[in-house]
Design a protein around this motif. Structure first.
Motif, PDB file in Angstrom:
ATOM      1  N   THR A 248     -67.103 -39.422 -25.127  1.00  0.00           N
ATOM      2  CA  THR A 248     -66.375 -40.437 -25.899  1.00  0.00           C
ATOM      3  C   THR A 248     -64.858 -40.308 -25.788  1.00  0.00           C
ATOM      4  O   THR A 248     -64.145 -41.303 -25.887  1.00  0.00           O
ATOM      5  CB  THR A 248     -66.756 -40.346 -27.390  1.00  0.00           C
ATOM      6  N   ALA A 249     -64.350 -39.101 -25.567  1.00  0.00           N
ATOM      7  CA  ALA A 249     -62.902 -38.877 -25.619  1.00  0.00           C
ATOM      8  C   ALA A 249     -62.245 -38.849 -24.250  1.00  0.00           C
ATOM      9  O   ALA A 249     -61.011 -38.875 -24.168  1.00  0.00           O
ATOM     10  CB  ALA A 249     -62.598 -37.566 -26.349  1.00  0.00           C
ATOM     11  N   VAL A 250     -63.029 -38.773 -23.181  1.00  0.00           N
ATOM     12  CA  VAL A 250     -62.475 -38.690 -21.829  1.00  0.00           C
ATOM     13  C   VAL A 250     -63.087 -39.804 -20.983  1.00  0.00           C
ATOM     14  O   VAL A 250     -64.305 -39.979 -20.965  1.00  0.00           O
ATOM     15  CB  VAL A 250     -62.765 -37.321 -21.185  1.00  0.00           C
ATOM     16  N   ARG A 251     -62.221 -40.532 -20.283  1.00  0.00           N
ATOM     17  CA  ARG A 251     -62.732 -41.587 -19.404  1.00  0.00           C
ATOM     18  C   ARG A 251     -61.974 -41.560 -18.081  1.00  0.00           C
ATOM     19  O   ARG A 251     -60.805 -41.182 -18.020  1.00  0.00           O
ATOM     20  CB  ARG A 251     -62.609 -42.970 -20.044  1.00  0.00           C
ATOM     21  N   ARG A 252     -62.651 -41.931 -17.026  1.00  0.00           N
ATOM     22  CA  ARG A 252     -62.036 -41.975 -15.697  1.00  0.00           C
ATOM     23  C   ARG A 252     -61.719 -43.416 -15.330  1.00  0.00           C
ATOM     24  O   ARG A 252     -62.566 -44.312 -15.495  1.00  0.00           O
ATOM     25  CB  ARG A 252     -62.970 -41.366 -14.660  1.00  0.00           C
ATOM     26  N   THR A 253     -60.512 -43.629 -14.854  1.00  0.00           N
ATOM     27  CA  THR A 253     -60.130 -44.925 -14.312  1.00  0.00           C
ATOM     28  C   THR A 253     -59.966 -44.774 -12.803  1.00  0.00           C
ATOM     29  O   THR A 253     -60.159 -43.691 -12.245  1.00  0.00           O
ATOM     30  CB  THR A 253     -58.804 -45.416 -14.932  1.00  0.00           C
ATOM     31  N   GLU A 254     -59.571 -45.853 -12.136  1.00  0.00           N
ATOM     32  CA  GLU A 254     -59.364 -45.774 -10.696  1.00  0.00           C
ATOM     33  C   GLU A 254     -58.176 -44.881 -10.355  1.00  0.00           C
ATOM     34  O   GLU A 254     -58.131 -44.278  -9.281  1.00  0.00           O
ATOM     35  CB  GLU A 254     -59.135 -47.174 -10.117  1.00  0.00           C
ATOM     36  N   ASP A 256     -56.659 -42.393 -12.694  1.00  0.00           N
ATOM     37  CA  ASP A 256     -56.531 -41.088 -13.336  1.00  0.00           C
ATOM     38  C   ASP A 256     -57.678 -40.826 -14.305  1.00  0.00           C
ATOM     39  O   ASP A 256     -58.608 -41.633 -14.420  1.00  0.00           O
ATOM     40  CB  ASP A 256     -55.186 -40.988 -14.071  1.00  0.00           C
ATOM     41  N   VAL A 257     -57.597 -39.678 -14.961  1.00  0.00           N
ATOM     42  CA  VAL A 257     -58.522 -39.322 -16.033  1.00  0.00           C
ATOM     43  C   VAL A 257     -57.739 -39.375 -17.336  1.00  0.00           C
ATOM     44  O   VAL A 257     -56.659 -38.768 -17.448  1.00  0.00           O
ATOM     45  CB  VAL A 257     -59.115 -37.918 -15.814  1.00  0.00           C
ATOM     46  N   VAL A 258     -58.267 -40.078 -18.318  1.00  0.00           N
ATOM     47  CA  VAL A 258     -57.536 -40.347 -19.556  1.00  0.00           C
ATOM     48  C   VAL A 258     -58.244 -39.684 -20.733  1.00  0.00           C
ATOM     49  O   VAL A 258     -59.457 -39.869 -20.921  1.00  0.00           O
ATOM     50  CB  VAL A 258     -57.415 -41.872 -19.797  1.00  0.00           C
ATOM     51  N   CYS A 259     -57.495 -38.926 -21.515  1.00  0.00           N
ATOM     52  CA  CYS A 259     -58.042 -38.208 -22.669  1.00  0.00           C
ATOM     53  C   CYS A 259     -57.460 -38.772 -23.953  1.00  0.00           C
ATOM     54  O   CYS A 259     -56.226 -38.892 -24.085  1.00  0.00           O
ATOM     55  CB  CYS A 259     -57.716 -36.719 -22.579  1.00  0.00           C
ATOM     56  N   ASP A 260     -58.317 -39.100 -24.904  1.00  0.00           N
ATOM     57  CA  ASP A 260     -57.900 -39.645 -26.195  1.00  0.00           C
ATOM     58  C   ASP A 260     -57.424 -38.512 -27.101  1.00  0.00           C
ATOM     59  O   ASP A 260     -58.222 -37.668 -27.535  1.00  0.00           O
ATOM     60  CB  ASP A 260     -59.070 -40.396 -26.837  1.00  0.00           C
ATOM     61  N   ILE A 261     -56.136 -38.490 -27.411  1.00  0.00           N
ATOM     62  CA  ILE A 261     -55.557 -37.400 -28.180  1.00  0.00           C
ATOM     63  C   ILE A 261     -56.130 -37.350 -29.598  1.00  0.00           C
ATOM     64  O   ILE A 261     -56.435 -36.272 -30.115  1.00  0.00           O
ATOM     65  CB  ILE A 261     -54.017 -37.533 -28.220  1.00  0.00           C
ATOM     66  N   PRO A 314     -53.274 -26.874 -10.830  1.00  0.00           N
ATOM     67  CA  PRO A 314     -53.628 -26.629  -9.421  1.00  0.00           C
ATOM     68  C   PRO A 314     -54.015 -27.914  -8.690  1.00  0.00           C
ATOM     69  O   PRO A 314     -54.405 -28.915  -9.301  1.00  0.00           O
ATOM     70  CB  PRO A 314     -54.830 -25.678  -9.529  1.00  0.00           C
ATOM     71  N   GLN A 315     -53.895 -27.841  -7.348  1.00  0.00           N
ATOM     72  CA  GLN A 315     -54.216 -28.965  -6.461  1.00  0.00           C
ATOM     73  C   GLN A 315     -53.329 -30.189  -6.748  1.00  0.00           C
ATOM     74  O   GLN A 315     -53.748 -31.339  -6.611  1.00  0.00           O
ATOM     75  CB  GLN A 315     -55.700 -29.362  -6.547  1.00  0.00           C
ATOM     76  N   ALA A 316     -52.087 -29.930  -7.193  1.00  0.00           N
ATOM     77  CA  ALA A 316     -51.075 -30.973  -7.419  1.00  0.00           C
ATOM     78  C   ALA A 316     -51.488 -31.983  -8.489  1.00  0.00           C
ATOM     79  O   ALA A 316     -50.992 -33.111  -8.511  1.00  0.00           O
ATOM     80  CB  ALA A 316     -50.761 -31.695  -6.107  1.00  0.00           C
ATOM     81  N   VAL A 317     -52.387 -31.575  -9.380  1.00  0.00           N
ATOM     82  CA  VAL A 317     -52.743 -32.430 -10.516  1.00  0.00           C
ATOM     83  C   VAL A 317     -51.694 -32.255 -11.606  1.00  0.00           C
ATOM     84  O   VAL A 317     -51.229 -31.135 -11.859  1.00  0.00           O
ATOM     85  CB  VAL A 317     -54.141 -32.074 -11.060  1.00  0.00           C
ATOM     86  N   ARG A 318     -51.316 -33.335 -12.229  1.00  0.00           N
ATOM     87  CA  ARG A 318     -50.310 -33.298 -13.284  1.00  0.00           C
ATOM     88  C   ARG A 318     -50.898 -33.936 -14.550  1.00  0.00           C
ATOM     89  O   ARG A 318     -51.572 -34.958 -14.485  1.00  0.00           O
ATOM     90  CB  ARG A 318     -49.052 -34.033 -12.841  1.00  0.00           C
ATOM     91  N   ALA A 319     -50.623 -33.305 -15.687  1.00  0.00           N
ATOM     92  CA  ALA A 319     -51.035 -33.848 -16.991  1.00  0.00           C
ATOM     93  C   ALA A 319     -49.792 -34.307 -17.738  1.00  0.00           C
ATOM     94  O   ALA A 319     -48.834 -33.538 -17.883  1.00  0.00           O
ATOM     95  CB  ALA A 319     -51.772 -32.785 -17.796  1.00  0.00           C
ATOM     96  N   ILE A 320     -49.809 -35.537 -18.208  1.00  0.00           N
ATOM     97  CA  ILE A 320     -48.661 -36.082 -18.919  1.00  0.00           C
ATOM     98  C   ILE A 320     -49.135 -36.858 -20.140  1.00  0.00           C
ATOM     99  O   ILE A 320     -50.181 -37.521 -20.099  1.00  0.00           O
ATOM    100  CB  ILE A 320     -47.816 -36.976 -17.979  1.00  0.00           C
ATOM    101  N   ARG A 321     -48.395 -36.738 -21.228  1.00  0.00           N
ATOM    102  CA  ARG A 321     -48.737 -37.450 -22.462  1.00  0.00           C
ATOM    103  C   ARG A 321     -47.996 -38.775 -22.506  1.00  0.00           C
ATOM    104  O   ARG A 321     -46.779 -38.835 -22.345  1.00  0.00           O
ATOM    105  CB  ARG A 321     -48.371 -36.600 -23.672  1.00  0.00           C
ATOM    106  N   ARG A 322     -48.766 -39.830 -22.744  1.00  0.00           N
ATOM    107  CA  ARG A 322     -48.202 -41.171 -22.923  1.00  0.00           C
ATOM    108  C   ARG A 322     -48.826 -41.780 -24.152  1.00  0.00           C
ATOM    109  O   ARG A 322     -50.023 -42.091 -24.173  1.00  0.00           O
ATOM    110  CB  ARG A 322     -48.487 -42.057 -21.713  1.00  0.00           C
ATOM    111  N   GLY A 323     -48.038 -41.941 -25.182  1.00  0.00           N
ATOM    112  CA  GLY A 323     -48.553 -42.507 -26.423  1.00  0.00           C
ATOM    113  C   GLY A 323     -49.675 -41.640 -26.979  1.00  0.00           C
ATOM    114  O   GLY A 323     -49.523 -40.443 -27.180  1.00  0.00           O
ATOM    115  N   PHE A 325     -52.454 -40.821 -25.507  1.00  0.00           N
ATOM    116  CA  PHE A 325     -53.373 -40.364 -24.464  1.00  0.00           C
ATOM    117  C   PHE A 325     -52.701 -39.345 -23.546  1.00  0.00           C
ATOM    118  O   PHE A 325     -51.485 -39.313 -23.404  1.00  0.00           O
ATOM    119  CB  PHE A 325     -53.854 -41.548 -23.618  1.00  0.00           C
ATOM    120  N   ILE A 326     -53.551 -38.500 -22.934  1.00  0.00           N
ATOM    121  CA  ILE A 326     -53.105 -37.606 -21.866  1.00  0.00           C
ATOM    122  C   ILE A 326     -53.712 -38.112 -20.580  1.00  0.00           C
ATOM    123  O   ILE A 326     -54.926 -38.347 -20.486  1.00  0.00           O
ATOM    124  CB  ILE A 326     -53.548 -36.152 -22.131  1.00  0.00           C
ATOM    125  N   HIS A 327     -52.865 -38.291 -19.574  1.00  0.00           N
ATOM    126  CA  HIS A 327     -53.303 -38.770 -18.266  1.00  0.00           C
ATOM    127  C   HIS A 327     -53.242 -37.607 -17.271  1.00  0.00           C
ATOM    128  O   HIS A 327     -52.230 -36.901 -17.183  1.00  0.00           O
ATOM    129  CB  HIS A 327     -52.399 -39.917 -17.777  1.00  0.00           C
TER     130      HIS A 327
END
Length: 334
Positions: A248-254, A256-261, A314-323, A325-327
């Motif tokens: 319910t809290a994590v979803r994949r888009t085309e 990125d992966v989006v996490c509901d804070i 790792p593997q050049a993945v970046r996590a960033i907070r926007r509003g 959600f975490i992308h």
């Protein structure tokens, strides 16, 4: 030689019993393959499987993976295959692999080996591949997990059953597999890599564990393996709860992966961080490179938000907070 004067050697009996219990739930007609390197552990496993599998109505074969890392590796593999055939295992196949460079020499060899074992299982219609990890291997795995600070899942060690793979000897000491080979007249190969101190596991085996045993007394190896079993039950329960949360809290888009804070913040840390780890893996991180420290840094975007720009993983993945959600994605930017 395994049986003298009507008495079965205790080490042979122990390995056979472990294999019998490890295969007892399989339906008759199932094909199982032993992953055999030619070393004492896997030869003892091969011998026990060759004896027990037919009694359970199972077909048993063996796969020998030739990593090509030593000049005589093809000969070692051929001798191992010959011994497996002499035990009555069928089919028996040697598979040569090319070991890459990703994940260091140990990780690269392990990846190549497991890929070859899965391919062999597909080719022979096998539902199970047996690995010869012993109680000593389990204890070493726990200590390595402690050194990495990787959390309960790492300290839980290796699972006795993990999909296609089974490890029936996890409660059998290494000394018993060596004794079983001697009693059965088998000729184990000693891998020189097992004495090379450049490998962390070798240093744990020959330097760390003996010191701990000397300081704390005998039984440390057994206690570490027992601890792994206890922690595995806890880790499995927490992983199941985290998987439900991720639904319910994590979803994949085309992109990125989006996490509901909001959803994640409402959950206990032990469950929330497991869901975040899964999200990072889905975004492209490799499990062998993703540490507890990485996950804690992503978790801080939820629990200790102070305007951090992003977290590099790792593997050049970046996590960033926007509003709210975490992308997580490769190349994601603010």
């Amino acid at each position: 030689m395994a049986e003298r004067r009507g008495r079965l050697h205790p080490a042979v009996a122990r390995t056979r019993e472990a294999v019998r219990l490890g295969l007892a739930d399989l339906p008759r007609g199932t094909t199982v393959l032993v992953a055999c390197s030619g070393g004492a552990d896997s030869l003892a496993l091969a011998a026990a499987t060759a004896f027990e599998a037919p009694k359970l109505g199972l077909r048993a074969g063996a796969v020998i993976v030739d990593h090509g890392l030593q000049a005589d590796s093809a000969h070692v593999a051929a001798v191992a295959a010959e011994q497996c055939r002499s035990l009555g295992l069928d089919p028996v196949e040697v598979r040569a692999v090319e070991v890459g460079t990703n994940g260091g020499p140990e990780g690269a060899a392990r990846t190549a080996r497991y890929d070859a074992l899965r391919d062999a299982a597909d080719a022979f219609g096998a539902d199970v591949v047996l690995l010869a990890h012993t109680r000593d291997d389990q204890a070493e795995t726990v200590l390595l997990g402690l050194a990495r600070g990787s959390g309960a899942r790492s300290l839980a060690g290796m699972a006795s059953v993990a999909g296609l793979l089974r490890r029936p000897l996890l409660e059998v000491p290494r000394a018993a597999t060596a004794a079983a080979c001697i009693a059965s007249g088998l000729r184990p190969w000693h891998d020189p890599h097992n004495d090379d101190p450049q490998y962390r596991r070798v240093r744990v085996r020959h330097e760390v564990l003996p010191v701990i045993e000397e300081a704390l007394g005998p039984g440390v190896t057994e206690a570490l393996a027992r601890t792994a079993g206890l922690l595995r039950a806890d880790a499995d329960a927490l992983d199941a709860l985290a998987a439900d949360l991720a639904e319910t809290a994590v979803r994949r888009t085309e992109e990125d992966v989006v996490c509901d804070i909001g959803m994640l913040a409402a959950e206990p840390q032990a469950i929330r961080t497991r869901a975040l780890r899964q999200a990072a893996l889905e975004a492209g991180c490799q499990a062998t490179d993703l540490t507890a420290g990485h996950v804690a840094a992503v978790d801080a975007l939820i629990t200790d938000w102070r305007g951090q720009r992003w977290i590099d993983l790792p593997q050049a993945v970046r996590a960033i907070r926007r509003g709210g959600f975490i992308h997580l994605a490769r190349g994601v930017s603010g």
